[in-house]
Scaffold this active site. Structure first.
Site, PDB file in Angstrom:
ATOM      1  N   GLY A   1       7.052  51.954  16.445  1.00  0.00           N
ATOM      2  CA  GLY A   1       7.974  50.828  16.407  1.00  0.00           C
ATOM      3  C   GLY A   1       7.165  49.533  16.416  1.00  0.00           C
TER       4      GLY A   1
ATOM      5  NE  ARG B   1       7.297  41.461  23.879  1.00  0.00           N
ATOM      6  CZ  ARG B   1       6.491  42.270  24.574  1.00  0.00           C
ATOM      7  NH1 ARG B   1       6.954  43.394  25.076  1.00  0.00           N
ATOM      8  NH2 ARG B   1       5.224  41.971  24.745  1.00  0.00           N
TER       9      ARG B   1
ATOM     10  CB  CYS C   1      21.485  27.537  33.992  1.00  0.00           C
ATOM     11  SG  CYS C   1      22.064  26.195  32.969  1.00  0.00           S
TER      12      CYS C   1
HETATM   13  C1  PLP Z   1      10.906  53.117  21.762  1.00  0.00           C
HETATM   14  C2  PLP Z   1      10.603  54.425  21.148  1.00  0.00           C
HETATM   15  C3  PLP Z   1       9.688  54.517  20.100  1.00  0.00           C
HETATM   16  C4  PLP Z   1       8.892  53.341  19.605  1.00  0.00           C
HETATM   17  O1  PLP Z   1       8.026  52.878  20.580  1.00  0.00           O
HETATM   18  P1  PLP Z   1       6.927  51.762  20.233  1.00  0.00           P
HETATM   19  O2  PLP Z   1       6.198  51.558  21.487  1.00  0.00           O
HETATM   20  O3  PLP Z   1       7.670  50.554  19.791  1.00  0.00           O
HETATM   21  O4  PLP Z   1       6.080  52.331  19.150  1.00  0.00           O
HETATM   22  C5  PLP Z   1       9.505  55.747  19.504  1.00  0.00           C
HETATM   23  N1  PLP Z   1      10.184  56.841  19.937  1.00  0.00           N
HETATM   24  C6  PLP Z   1      11.061  56.786  20.952  1.00  0.00           C
HETATM   25  C7  PLP Z   1      11.762  58.007  21.365  1.00  0.00           C
HETATM   26  C8  PLP Z   1      11.298  55.581  21.593  1.00  0.00           C
HETATM   27  O5  PLP Z   1      12.161  55.537  22.611  1.00  0.00           O
END
Ligand code: PLP
Length: 414
Positions: free
Chosen positions: A275, A312, A342
């Site tokens: 991701g 974040r 706020c």
């Molecule tokens: C969040 C998640 C990802 C992606 O994680 P990254 O750290 O953004 O690469 C992949 N697989 C599952 C099951 C996740 O929950």
């Protein structure tokens, strides 16, 4: 690949200045680089040439349709965690047979929809989920393809909120229970066992825990084979980290090579679910300085982006570089970079040495992952616009929300 760089004293996204983007689309605004997205995916595909594999982008990191479409066009699959994300992936041109469905709480209707679409695999996270999925599939007269998400109990050494592979996490099934659960799954008539899955955490900067997890999973695969349960694929999840500050992020090569070596003599298709790595450094949050409030103890720079736009920093104490779009030559002083919300926790950065004036544009870097995706409407702040730069062109890929958009969902008592 540095899609965001200074050219003639101006910070640019590919060939476009951020000043131009601010003028055309306003601030705060998320800006993505198409070239950076493509380069990040290509880095995976490069290492996987000749390997039976599928990179399933984890949609939750950034679910904008245009981002998903860029990946779909390049052959990526998708890792989804809800019907909403599944519908997004399909709307962006995803192939159903390249979609895996993760998550601890899949509802019956989510299972029904995914079965009707015909996805590649359900990553099942508990015993009752196996039973529910079997029932739902039976009701539809289908066989649901499944993997079990196994918790290899390795320490990913990352932030506790984003570590997912330890026993105390809510995710997956315990390593010790996996064999028994696979046998149970094999006894259910409307399930088809196709793989095994693990995901040990996020923002991992050391490749070693991935290899450690794989060793454990391979051991389990052998035990399954001895019981007559043969798998078609192994899904190694996501979690590969990126550089935010001065940390050294591993190359995709140094992450994948040890894993591919271990898998070389196995006839297993390899699935990955990156991701953050695919989108994190491909996005910037463009914002403007509203007010400067120098003080005795702290100097506050109030900007027009806030924790609702980028959670974040408040949520994980994450550090994002904050740079001026048109750097000034004047002396820098330290600023608390804060939003208009706020809450004292509404900050984007602490103690940032900057030379800035009201009206200046700032770029908050490396926000392509878990930025817009985690945004909210707190303080009835409409969500930011999103644009994608492709060389010298800029495309609006999500229009800025209006207050009217937000009010439209509510009504007064009769
Ligand atoms: C969040 C998640 C990802 C992606 O994680 P990254 O750290 O953004 O690469 C992949 N697989 C599952 C099951 C996740 O929950």
């Amino acid at each position: 690949m540095t899609p965001f760089a200074l050219k003639n004293g101006q910070l640019c996204a590919e060939a476009v200045t951020f000043s131009d983007i601010a003028e055309r689309f306003g601030t705060p605004c998320y800006v993505y680089s198409r070239a950076a997205l493509e380069a990040a995916l290509d880095e995976f595909h490069q290492e996987l040439i000749g390997v039976d594999s599928l990179v399933c982008y984890a949609v939750k990191a950034n679910s904008n349709l245009a981002v998903l479409n860029v990946f779909a066009q390049r052959g990526a699959g998708f890792d989804i965690v809800s019907t909403g994300e599944l519908k997004r992936a399909l709307a962006a041109g995803a192939t159903p047979k390249k979609i895996v469905f993760s998550g601890v709480g899949k509802s019956k209707s989510e299972m029904e929809f995914a079965l009707s679409v015909g996805i590649l695999c359900f990553n099942v996270e508990s015993a009752p989920e196996l039973d529910r999925l079997n029932e739902v599939a039976a009701h539809l007269g289908k066989k649901a393809p499944i993997s079990l998400r196994v918790n290899p109990n390795v320490d990913a050494k990352t932030h506790p909120y984003i570590s997912t592979g330890l026993k105390e996490n809510k995710f997956g099934v315990a390593y010790e229970d996996a064999l028994k659960l696979y046998q149970h799954a094999a006894s259910l008539p409307n399930l088809e066992i196709v793989g095994i899955d693990c995901h040990i955490g996020s923002q991992l900067l050391d490749p070693a825990p991935f290899a450690e997890a794989l060793d454990k999973i391979l051991l389990l695969i052998d035990q399954l084979a001895a019981k007559g349960i043969h798998l078609h694929h192994i899904d190694l999840g996501g979690g590969l980290g990126i550089q935010y500050k001065d940390e050294q992020a591993p190359t995709v090569k140094s992450y994948l090579q040890p894993l591919l070596k271990k898998l070389k003599d196995r006839s297993l298709k390899i699935l990955l679910e990156p991701g953050r790595r695919l989108v994190g450094n491909a996005g910037v949050l463009l914002t403007q300085v509203e007010y400067l409030k120098p003080g005795e103890v702290k100097n506050f720079a109030v900007i027009d982006a806030a924790m609702n736009d980028l959670a974040r920093p408040s949520l994980y104490d994450a550090w994002h570089n904050i740079v001026p779009v048109v750097p000034r030559s004047g002396k820098s002083i330290n600023w608390e970079v804060v939003g208009p919300i706020c809450e004292s926790g509404d900050f984007l950065g602490h103690d940032r040495p900057l030379s800035i004036e009201p009206g200046d544009l700032l770029a908050i870097m490396s926000v392509g992952a878990y930025g817009m995706a985690m945004s909210s409407n707190y303080n009835t702040r409409p969500r930011a616009a999103e644009v994608m730069v492709d060389q010298s062109q800029v495309f609006l890929v999500r229009r800025r929300e209006t207050v009217e958009d937000l009010l439209a969902l509510e009504c007064l008592l009769p």
